[in-house]
Scaffold this active site. Structure first.
Site, PDB file in Angstrom:
ATOM      1  N   ASN A   1       0.835  -1.189   0.000  1.00  0.00           N
ATOM      2  CA  ASN A   1       0.000   0.000   0.000  1.00  0.00           C
ATOM      3  C   ASN A   1       0.878   1.250   0.000  1.00  0.00           C
ATOM      4  OD1 ASN A   1       0.573  -0.855   2.749  1.00  0.00           O
ATOM      5  ND2 ASN A   1      -0.878   0.682   3.477  1.00  0.00           N
TER       6      ASN A   1
ATOM      7  N   GLU B   1       0.236   5.282   0.850  1.00  0.00           N
ATOM      8  CA  GLU B   1      -0.669   6.329   1.316  1.00  0.00           C
ATOM      9  C   GLU B   1      -0.249   7.689   0.772  1.00  0.00           C
ATOM     10  OE1 GLU B   1      -1.863   4.405   5.613  1.00  0.00           O
ATOM     11  OE2 GLU B   1      -0.618   6.194   5.597  1.00  0.00           O
TER      12      GLU B   1
ATOM     13  N   GLU C   1      -3.500  -4.471  -3.061  1.00  0.00           N
ATOM     14  CA  GLU C   1      -4.149  -5.344  -4.040  1.00  0.00           C
ATOM     15  C   GLU C   1      -4.220  -4.659  -5.406  1.00  0.00           C
ATOM     16  OE1 GLU C   1      -6.180  -6.205  -0.023  1.00  0.00           O
ATOM     17  OE2 GLU C   1      -5.355  -4.462  -1.063  1.00  0.00           O
TER      18      GLU C   1
ATOM     19  N   CYS D   1     -10.500  -4.654   1.013  1.00  0.00           N
ATOM     20  CA  CYS D   1     -11.633  -3.723   1.101  1.00  0.00           C
ATOM     21  C   CYS D   1     -12.622  -4.033  -0.024  1.00  0.00           C
ATOM     22  CB  CYS D   1     -11.142  -2.281   1.028  1.00  0.00           C
ATOM     23  SG  CYS D   1     -10.537  -1.764  -0.604  1.00  0.00           S
TER      24      CYS D   1
ATOM     25  N   CYS E   1     -11.313  -3.349  -3.551  1.00  0.00           N
ATOM     26  CA  CYS E   1     -10.314  -4.334  -3.972  1.00  0.00           C
ATOM     27  C   CYS E   1     -10.954  -5.688  -4.254  1.00  0.00           C
ATOM     28  CB  CYS E   1      -9.199  -4.450  -2.947  1.00  0.00           C
ATOM     29  SG  CYS E   1      -8.073  -3.033  -3.024  1.00  0.00           S
TER      30      CYS E   1
END
Length: 133
Positions: A43, A45, A56, A87, A90
């Site tokens: 990930n 951010e 993902e 999530c 995803c």
């Protein structure tokens, strides 16, 4: 090394590179394409939260850029008080590049804790057939 062990090691190495200074919630993902290639991502951010990207999403984009189009298995590695699942967005992205039997392995630092199919994680998913009405 079997596929799950390789996926776990790749996800762990990707997770180490996660850029998560705001949430401190690092995620690593690795996937195996139907073509037999491995891809990984973490990930990333951004101070403007909607501008970040999930691990993902990055792994799928890397797979597509590599010329593959279908996920055989994907492993999501994160730490939390509960087992972490992809999530909703995803899940829909994974569905786009999967069959109903595509395996989603959920892992923490101790290893894979649960495995689901994408059909189990996203029942009644929005699909291409809905666009043809």
């Amino acid at each position: 090394m079997n596929n799950i062990s390789k996926l776990f090691e790749l996800a762990r190495s990707a997770r180490r590179n996660a850029y998560a200074p705001y949430s401190n919630f690092a995620v690593g993902v690795a996937l195996l394409s139907q073509e037999g290639n491995f891809y990984k991502s973490c990930n990333v951010e951004n101070i403007s939260y909607p501008c970040g990207s999930c691990a993902e999403t990055g792994a799928i984009a890397t797979m597509v850029a590599g010329g593959d189009k279908q996920i055989a298995e994907i492993l999501v590695l994160a730490e939390g008080s509960e087992l972490i699942t992809p999530c909703g967005a995803c899940r829909q992205r994974i569905k786009e590049f999967s069959t109903p039997q595509t395996l989603i392995h959920l892992a923490n630092a101790a290893g894979v804790q649960k495995t689901y199919t994408i059909a189990e994680l996203l029942p009644l998913a929005f699909a291409e057939k809905e666009l043809k009405k």
